[in-house]
Design a protein around this motif. Sequence first.
Motif, PDB file in Angstrom:
ATOM      1  N   TYR A  82      26.284  43.027  25.580  1.00 25.39           N
ATOM      2  CA  TYR A  82      27.471  42.465  24.940  1.00 25.39           C
ATOM      3  C   TYR A  82      28.742  43.033  25.571  1.00 25.39           C
ATOM      4  O   TYR A  82      29.671  42.292  25.898  1.00 25.39           O
ATOM      5  N   GLU A  83      28.793  44.342  25.741  1.00 27.29           N
ATOM      6  CA  GLU A  83      29.969  44.968  26.347  1.00 27.29           C
ATOM      7  C   GLU A  83      30.160  44.509  27.783  1.00 27.29           C
ATOM      8  O   GLU A  83      31.291  44.303  28.226  1.00 27.29           O
ATOM      9  N   TYR A  84      29.072  44.335  28.504  1.00 25.70           N
ATOM     10  CA  TYR A  84      29.168  43.848  29.875  1.00 25.70           C
ATOM     11  C   TYR A  84      29.788  42.446  29.900  1.00 25.70           C
ATOM     12  O   TYR A  84      30.686  42.175  30.690  1.00 25.70           O
ATOM     13  N   SER A  85      29.325  41.570  29.019  1.00 29.96           N
ATOM     14  CA  SER A  85      29.875  40.211  28.999  1.00 29.96           C
ATOM     15  C   SER A  85      31.330  40.211  28.533  1.00 29.96           C
ATOM     16  O   SER A  85      32.143  39.437  29.035  1.00 29.96           O
ATOM     17  N   GLU A  86      31.693  41.092  27.600  1.00 29.96           N
ATOM     18  CA  GLU A  86      33.083  41.197  27.149  1.00 29.96           C
ATOM     19  C   GLU A  86      33.987  41.680  28.284  1.00 29.96           C
ATOM     20  O   GLU A  86      35.094  41.180  28.445  1.00 29.96           O
ATOM     21  N   GLN A  87      33.518  42.655  29.041  1.00 27.79           N
ATOM     22  CA  GLN A  87      34.312  43.173  30.167  1.00 27.79           C
ATOM     23  C   GLN A  87      34.521  42.079  31.219  1.00 27.79           C
ATOM     24  O   GLN A  87      35.597  41.963  31.778  1.00 27.79           O
ATOM     25  N   ASN A  88      33.482  41.278  31.473  1.00 30.86           N
ATOM     26  CA  ASN A  88      33.613  40.208  32.463  1.00 30.86           C
ATOM     27  C   ASN A  88      34.533  39.107  31.975  1.00 30.86           C
ATOM     28  O   ASN A  88      35.275  38.537  32.772  1.00 30.86           O
ATOM     29  N   GLU A  89      34.512  38.797  30.689  1.00 28.61           N
ATOM     30  CA  GLU A  89      35.425  37.780  30.151  1.00 28.61           C
ATOM     31  C   GLU A  89      36.872  38.253  30.230  1.00 28.61           C
ATOM     32  O   GLU A  89      37.769  37.468  30.473  1.00 28.61           O
ATOM     33  N   ALA A  90      37.098  39.535  29.995  1.00 27.18           N
ATOM     34  CA  ALA A  90      38.452  40.078  30.027  1.00 27.18           C
ATOM     35  C   ALA A  90      39.040  40.015  31.442  1.00 27.18           C
ATOM     36  O   ALA A  90      40.242  39.890  31.610  1.00 27.18           O
ATOM     37  N   ARG A  91      38.166  40.101  32.440  1.00 22.54           N
ATOM     38  CA  ARG A  91      38.647  40.053  33.826  1.00 22.54           C
ATOM     39  C   ARG A  91      39.018  38.647  34.256  1.00 22.54           C
ATOM     40  O   ARG A  91      39.791  38.462  35.174  1.00 22.54           O
ATOM     41  N   HIS A  92      38.421  37.669  33.623  1.00 25.95           N
ATOM     42  CA  HIS A  92      38.661  36.284  34.052  1.00 25.95           C
ATOM     43  C   HIS A  92      39.664  35.586  33.223  1.00 25.95           C
ATOM     44  O   HIS A  92      40.127  35.668  32.295  1.00 25.95           O
TER      45      HIS A  92
END
Length: 164
Positions: free
Chosen positions: A154-164
Amino acid sequence: MSRRKELHRKIKEEKQMSFTTKTMLIGFFGGLIWSLIGYFSYYFNFTQVGPSFVLLPWALGEWKTGHIGQVVGVGVIAICSIGVAFLYKWMLQKVNSIWPGVGFGVLIWVIVFYILNPFIPQLKPVQSYTVNTLVTTLCLFILYGLFIGYSIAYEYSEQNEARH
């Protein structure tokens, strides 16, 4: 300044914890929560193995099987769990599903009860434990793996969404 730009500036100003810090916290609290539940299970005789099993190969004396040993075992598991969380992060962080976490928990259970068992003389062979102990410990390890795995994914997907 437009309202949108101001909002964007405020969001950037907020300090976000790094993914590494979040992984450490997930590992620590995962180990803490699930080993406390393991101690609860041991205390109420759902299982014959308490959190102090991590102390058995190293600590001397009978204190390790009492209340103090169980509490110290909870702390040791919480700290060791940080490494387990990083291992999961390294291997499976990109998989956003519950199944890798479940499998990871089963794998850890197999490692503890089958592979490490010969190195912990006080642990009995798996076949000599009660069904309650086997089912309870397996379920605890599955839930622990699920907690670690899904939280990290979940944290990995949140971090990737924040970058895009």
